[in-house]
Design a protein around this motif. Sequence first.
Motif, short mmCIF file in Angstrom:
data_model
loop_
_atom_site.label_atom_id
_atom_site.label_comp_id
_atom_site.label_asym_id
_atom_site.label_seq_id
_atom_site.Cartn_x
_atom_site.Cartn_y
_atom_site.Cartn_z
N PHE A 34 0.89 -1.12 -0.03
CA PHE A 34 0.10 -0.04 0.21
C PHE A 34 0.88 1.17 0.10
CE2 PHE A 34 -2.22 -3.72 1.87
CZ PHE A 34 -3.35 -3.49 1.38
N ILE A 35 0.64 1.94 -1.21
CA ILE A 35 1.67 3.16 -1.16
C ILE A 35 0.69 4.48 -1.25
CG2 ILE A 35 3.31 4.53 -2.72
CD1 ILE A 35 2.15 0.84 -3.66
N GLU A 36 1.37 5.12 -0.25
CA GLU A 36 0.52 6.64 -0.28
C GLU A 36 0.52 7.51 -1.34
OE1 GLU A 36 0.74 10.78 2.45
OE2 GLU A 36 2.20 9.12 2.98
N THR A 37 -0.37 7.99 -1.76
CA THR A 37 -0.21 8.62 -3.10
C THR A 37 0.75 9.63 -3.27
OG1 THR A 37 -1.82 9.84 -4.87
CG2 THR A 37 -1.99 10.56 -2.39
N GLN A 38 1.38 9.66 -4.42
CA GLN A 38 2.31 10.53 -5.11
C GLN A 38 3.75 10.23 -4.01
OE1 GLN A 38 1.03 14.56 -4.78
NE2 GLN A 38 0.05 14.19 -6.94
N ALA A 39 3.88 9.27 -3.21
CA ALA A 39 4.90 8.94 -2.55
C ALA A 39 6.44 8.77 -3.18
CB ALA A 39 4.83 7.53 -1.39
N GLY A 40 6.09 8.28 -4.45
CA GLY A 40 7.32 8.06 -5.31
C GLY A 40 7.71 9.19 -6.36
N LEU A 41 6.75 10.36 -6.44
CA LEU A 41 6.75 11.25 -7.37
C LEU A 41 8.04 11.88 -7.32
CD1 LEU A 41 4.88 12.21 -9.78
CD2 LEU A 41 4.13 13.87 -8.24
N GLY A 42 8.67 12.41 -6.54
CA GLY A 42 9.91 13.12 -6.11
C GLY A 42 10.95 12.21 -6.82
N ALA A 43 10.90 10.98 -6.85
CA ALA A 43 12.01 10.16 -7.29
C ALA A 43 11.76 9.54 -8.87
CB ALA A 43 12.09 9.04 -6.37
N GLY A 44 10.73 10.23 -9.29
CA GLY A 44 10.32 9.78 -10.71
C GLY A 44 9.33 8.53 -10.94
N PHE A 45 8.70 8.16 -9.78
CA PHE A 45 7.55 7.24 -10.10
C PHE A 45 6.36 7.63 -9.80
CE2 PHE A 45 11.62 5.46 -7.85
CZ PHE A 45 12.13 4.79 -9.22
N THR A 46 5.42 7.55 -10.72
CA THR A 46 3.86 7.97 -10.49
C THR A 46 3.09 6.71 -9.94
OG1 THR A 46 3.45 6.88 -12.63
CG2 THR A 46 4.20 9.18 -12.72
N ASP A 47 1.98 7.13 -9.17
CA ASP A 47 0.92 6.23 -8.81
C ASP A 47 0.75 5.17 -10.11
OD1 ASP A 47 1.15 8.01 -6.40
OD2 ASP A 47 -0.90 8.53 -6.82
N GLY A 48 0.52 5.43 -10.98
CA GLY A 48 0.31 4.37 -12.25
C GLY A 48 1.31 3.56 -12.34
N ASP A 49 2.67 4.13 -12.24
CA ASP A 49 3.86 3.09 -12.08
C ASP A 49 3.51 1.87 -10.90
OD1 ASP A 49 5.10 4.45 -14.16
OD2 ASP A 49 6.18 5.61 -12.66
N TYR A 50 3.14 2.44 -9.97
CA TYR A 50 3.24 1.64 -8.75
C TYR A 50 1.89 0.52 -8.96
CZ TYR A 50 6.58 3.75 -5.84
OH TYR A 50 7.71 4.20 -5.56
N GLN A 51 0.52 0.94 -9.75
CA GLN A 51 -0.54 0.45 -9.88
C GLN A 51 -0.20 -0.69 -10.92
OE1 GLN A 51 -2.99 3.65 -10.62
NE2 GLN A 51 -4.20 3.16 -8.82
N ALA A 52 0.66 -0.35 -11.78
CA ALA A 52 1.09 -1.24 -12.76
C ALA A 52 1.74 -2.55 -12.34
CB ALA A 52 1.77 -0.55 -14.14
N ALA A 53 2.56 -2.27 -11.14
CA ALA A 53 3.27 -3.23 -10.52
C ALA A 53 2.48 -4.06 -9.68
CB ALA A 53 4.54 -2.53 -9.70
N GLY A 54 1.41 -3.66 -9.43
CA GLY A 54 0.53 -4.49 -8.60
C GLY A 54 0.21 -3.82 -7.07
N GLY A 55 0.71 -2.92 -6.96
CA GLY A 55 0.59 -1.90 -5.74
C GLY A 55 -0.92 -1.41 -5.60
N ALA A 56 -1.44 -1.06 -4.30
CA ALA A 56 -2.49 -0.21 -4.07
C ALA A 56 -2.10 0.96 -3.68
CB ALA A 56 -3.49 -0.79 -3.03
N ILE A 57 -2.73 2.25 -4.32
CA ILE A 57 -2.52 3.62 -3.87
C ILE A 57 -3.43 3.80 -2.98
CG2 ILE A 57 -2.39 6.01 -4.73
CD1 ILE A 57 0.04 4.14 -5.80
N VAL A 58 -3.09 4.60 -1.73
CA VAL A 58 -3.91 4.96 -0.72
C VAL A 58 -3.78 6.23 -0.46
CG1 VAL A 58 -4.05 2.62 0.52
CG2 VAL A 58 -2.32 4.43 1.01
N PRO A 59 -4.99 7.21 -0.33
CA PRO A 59 -4.92 8.59 -0.27
C PRO A 59 -4.26 9.28 0.98
CG PRO A 59 -6.99 7.79 0.41
CD PRO A 59 -6.15 6.48 0.05
N GLY A 60 -3.98 8.58 2.01
CA GLY A 60 -3.56 9.37 2.97
C GLY A 60 -2.37 8.35 3.85
N ALA A 61 -1.64 9.16 4.65
CA ALA A 61 -0.62 8.38 5.26
C ALA A 61 -0.87 7.42 6.32
CB ALA A 61 0.42 9.77 6.01
#
Length: 365
Positions: A34-61
Amino acid sequence: MEIGVPKEIKDQEFRVGLTPDSVRTLTQGGHRVFIETQAGLGAGFTDGDYQAAGGAIVPGAGQAWGRDMVVKVKEPLAAEYDRLHPGQLLFTYLHLAADRPLTEALLDKGVTAIAYETVELPDGRLPLLTPMSIIAGRLSVQFGARFLERQQGGRGVLLGGVPGVRPGQVVILGGGVVGTEAARIAVGLGAQVKILDINVDRLAYLETLFGSRVELLYNTPQTLEHAVPDADLLVGAVLVPGRRAPILVSRQLVAQMRPGSVLVDVAVDQGGCIETLHATSHTQPTYVEEGVVHYGVPNMPGAVPWTATQALNHCTLPYVLKLAQQGVDALADHPALALGLNTHKHQLIHPAVREMFPRLAAPLV
């Protein structure tokens, strides 16, 4: 196992605990991430990248923190203490020897906290600290060169010099991974470089790397007194695993440096080895004391998150997999991980941290 990846909240910290590739490996192993939304954005990874990898995006910490295991990069800050919960596995950098409030919070909450920086192999190597040490060592000279510029408050020295003008003087305290990488960059720029260390075997090894391009000195108080005042850039690269870094450079010695010289202490997250240096941030990285520019950002690799996140994950993922598969039981099968254990069931475990905070160290049961 359910694994949470919250967004880092430390100032200008753009790294993230897991890359999409790591998430894919974990989800293919049957774990839920479960990855907090935009957690990877600063490193160049979008929420879509994580979803494509099978992760779940959650809206809050809170939804990332509320999992069996949390994988981060930097230590929890005070605003995150309430998100800790009993029995939770926390896998991240901690540096507890320099952070009593966090130590107390982890003990109070009953968190099983494993610190990247104290995971140790049988030969003494620190596999999860090494990639960030390499980056921080290289950045120390890159940032030092920048803050030597006159517009940044420095002396106006070009480390590499030019024909007819001597190059800058770089003095590095400690010849470990950080010091070696700092020297590598400083030599590449054309600076005159000294490394001071108390390990004769390490100095001999460094001679095989640098030959006569680096002056290798056994560190004594007298050596420091001669080397430090001549430095245009002084790099603190001292590490004592799990413990606070020793103070090697006194205020009196700093005052003898030329105005506009620069100090960069990579050991600042373990308290630092220079008396006048305290932690700063990427937003306000420097201050001037005794006429010398001080740089004390404790999360230096956060400046290059695309590189740093991937380098860190290459080393942490095998351990994350072990913990995801076995939980705390993984410590019994993997001694390196067991050495990384700092707190467990309201007890302070790591010997160096127990030594630092004896009043918090109840008898182990």
